[in-house]
Design a protein around this motif. Sequence first.
Motif, PDB file in Angstrom:
ATOM      1  N   UNK A   1       0.847  -1.187   0.000  1.00 17.38           N
ATOM      2  CA  UNK A   1       0.000   0.000   0.000  1.00 17.38           C
ATOM      3  C   UNK A   1       0.889   1.246   0.000  1.00 17.38           C
ATOM      4  N   UNK A   2       0.609   2.159  -0.924  1.00 13.92           N
ATOM      5  CA  UNK A   2       1.410   3.367  -1.073  1.00 13.92           C
ATOM      6  C   UNK A   2       0.668   4.543  -0.437  1.00 13.92           C
ATOM      7  N   UNK A   3       1.117   4.936   0.733  1.00 13.88           N
ATOM      8  CA  UNK A   3       0.421   5.957   1.506  1.00 13.88           C
ATOM      9  C   UNK A   3       1.156   7.288   1.546  1.00 13.88           C
ATOM     10  N   UNK A   4       2.448   7.276   1.267  1.00 11.84           N
ATOM     11  CA  UNK A   4       3.258   8.488   1.353  1.00 11.84           C
ATOM     12  C   UNK A   4       4.156   8.579   0.128  1.00 11.84           C
ATOM     13  N   UNK A   5       4.769   9.748  -0.050  1.00  2.00           N
ATOM     14  CA  UNK A   5       5.724   9.887  -1.145  1.00  2.00           C
ATOM     15  C   UNK A   5       6.948   9.010  -0.909  1.00  2.00           C
ATOM     16  N   UNK A   6       7.292   8.784   0.348  1.00  2.00           N
ATOM     17  CA  UNK A   6       8.403   7.884   0.651  1.00  2.00           C
ATOM     18  C   UNK A   6       8.093   6.469   0.164  1.00  2.00           C
ATOM     19  N   UNK A   7       6.840   6.040   0.291  1.00  2.00           N
ATOM     20  CA  UNK A   7       6.445   4.740  -0.234  1.00  2.00           C
ATOM     21  C   UNK A   7       6.636   4.687  -1.746  1.00  2.00           C
ATOM     22  N   UNK A   8       6.258   5.769  -2.414  1.00  2.00           N
ATOM     23  CA  UNK A   8       6.409   5.821  -3.866  1.00  2.00           C
ATOM     24  C   UNK A   8       7.879   5.804  -4.274  1.00  2.00           C
ATOM     25  N   UNK A   9       8.731   6.450  -3.497  1.00  2.00           N
ATOM     26  CA  UNK A   9      10.153   6.442  -3.812  1.00  2.00           C
ATOM     27  C   UNK A   9      10.701   5.011  -3.794  1.00  2.00           C
ATOM     28  N   UNK A  10      10.344   4.266  -2.763  1.00  2.00           N
ATOM     29  CA  UNK A  10      10.810   2.876  -2.662  1.00  2.00           C
ATOM     30  C   UNK A  10      10.277   2.050  -3.827  1.00  2.00           C
ATOM     31  N   UNK A  11       8.996   2.206  -4.122  1.00  2.00           N
ATOM     32  CA  UNK A  11       8.386   1.429  -5.201  1.00  2.00           C
ATOM     33  C   UNK A  11       8.990   1.791  -6.553  1.00  2.00           C
ATOM     34  N   UNK A  12       9.281   3.077  -6.755  1.00  2.00           N
ATOM     35  CA  UNK A  12       9.875   3.515  -8.021  1.00  2.00           C
ATOM     36  C   UNK A  12      11.277   2.954  -8.186  1.00  2.00           C
ATOM     37  N   UNK A  13      12.044   2.934  -7.118  1.00  2.00           N
ATOM     38  CA  UNK A  13      13.385   2.369  -7.195  1.00  2.00           C
ATOM     39  C   UNK A  13      13.352   0.893  -7.552  1.00  2.00           C
ATOM     40  N   UNK A  14      12.313   0.201  -7.097  1.00  2.00           N
ATOM     41  CA  UNK A  14      12.146  -1.202  -7.460  1.00  2.00           C
ATOM     42  C   UNK A  14      11.729  -1.356  -8.926  1.00  2.00           C
ATOM     43  N   UNK A  15      10.940  -0.396  -9.420  1.00  2.00           N
ATOM     44  CA  UNK A  15      10.383  -0.499 -10.767  1.00  2.00           C
ATOM     45  C   UNK A  15      11.364  -0.071 -11.853  1.00  2.00           C
ATOM     46  N   UNK A  16      12.241   0.872 -11.540  1.00  2.00           N
ATOM     47  CA  UNK A  16      13.121   1.448 -12.545  1.00  2.00           C
ATOM     48  C   UNK A  16      14.397   0.635 -12.723  1.00  2.00           C
ATOM     49  N   UNK A  17      14.933   0.661 -13.923  1.00  2.00           N
ATOM     50  CA  UNK A  17      16.281   0.188 -14.161  1.00  2.00           C
ATOM     51  C   UNK A  17      17.218   0.914 -13.194  1.00  2.00           C
ATOM     52  N   UNK A  18      18.198   0.204 -12.657  1.00  2.00           N
ATOM     53  CA  UNK A  18      19.040   0.788 -11.617  1.00  2.00           C
ATOM     54  C   UNK A  18      19.782   2.028 -12.093  1.00  2.00           C
TER      55      UNK A  18
END
Length: 343
Positions: A1-18
Amino acid sequence: MLLTLADYEVAANDALDSAIASFLADGPGSSRAVHRNRDAFQRILINPRRFVDVGRVSTTTTVLGREVSCPVLIAPTGLQQLAHPDGELATARAAARVGTVAPAAALATYPVERIVEESRGAPVWFQLYDYGRKQVDALLARAEAAHCSAICVTVDVPRRARMREHDRRNGFRPTSRVPLAHFDGSAPPEVRPVLLPTLERICATTSLPVVVKGVLRTEDAHLAVGAGAAGIIVSNHGGRESGSAPAAIDALPEIVDAVGGRAEVFLDGGVRTGDDVVKALALGARAVLIGRPSWWGLAVAGEDGVADVLSILREELVETLAHAGCADVADLDRGFVRTEGPQ
């Protein structure tokens, strides 16, 4: 569950090419200015009022004469197809859904005409660097013909820097990964420093209001306003150009005082929560801009992700305003904040 921008940062780092995640997150000098932007917000405390009815809280404001639902704008960034195939088109649709400003950058991967079309009536700012008079004039004419609402001139990139350390280590050349819609898909011309005569000519040439992005000193704010700028964005380019640049929020109050209401002043850099938005507005910003957080949303869920990031900030802003004893963003002033001072 993405509740904060910090959550989105973690999820984006997982989704993006390193390599792309590193390109987005890092800055020169061990990212010192990136961290400085965030640390500076932590030194600012919210000084709440009591005996105020906050049963209804308003976040609506105006930006360059256009109403927006919330004083959170999306910063103009290019290369957005690095984060999602829909790139700037998804960002424009999200801005329209939430009721805020959509950006169209010179280094966009979709043409400004399509970005404006996808914005569905939301104001679109067209951002550019100085690529030489002929190229600048062509881009200005194109932005006007596309019915952009403002021109955003970025002045804190006086030359095209060599590849950043992390990009060199990764062998990563971002402009080789995606098309550049305003340069026929090829590399743009060499960036030149924006000198005062160039800014004066842009302000005199275009029929659109001009916003100057990247100001950190009062004398530069005076010069920009004198040249005809309608807006000043206090920014250190998100810490991406110089590791020794001061935090944008630290420079904000003195620039607000220097401008003295002659132009609208905005803050870009380090905004991650509704608390941050309140602090910037209390110190005199008309609105704030977000760059990396919009990319996080884009990387995670395209249009829906960007819209959710904006909605999270608005919900946090409402809650912070209520706890601060302020029923309307227009009522924020410096009495609502205290500063601890550098640690």
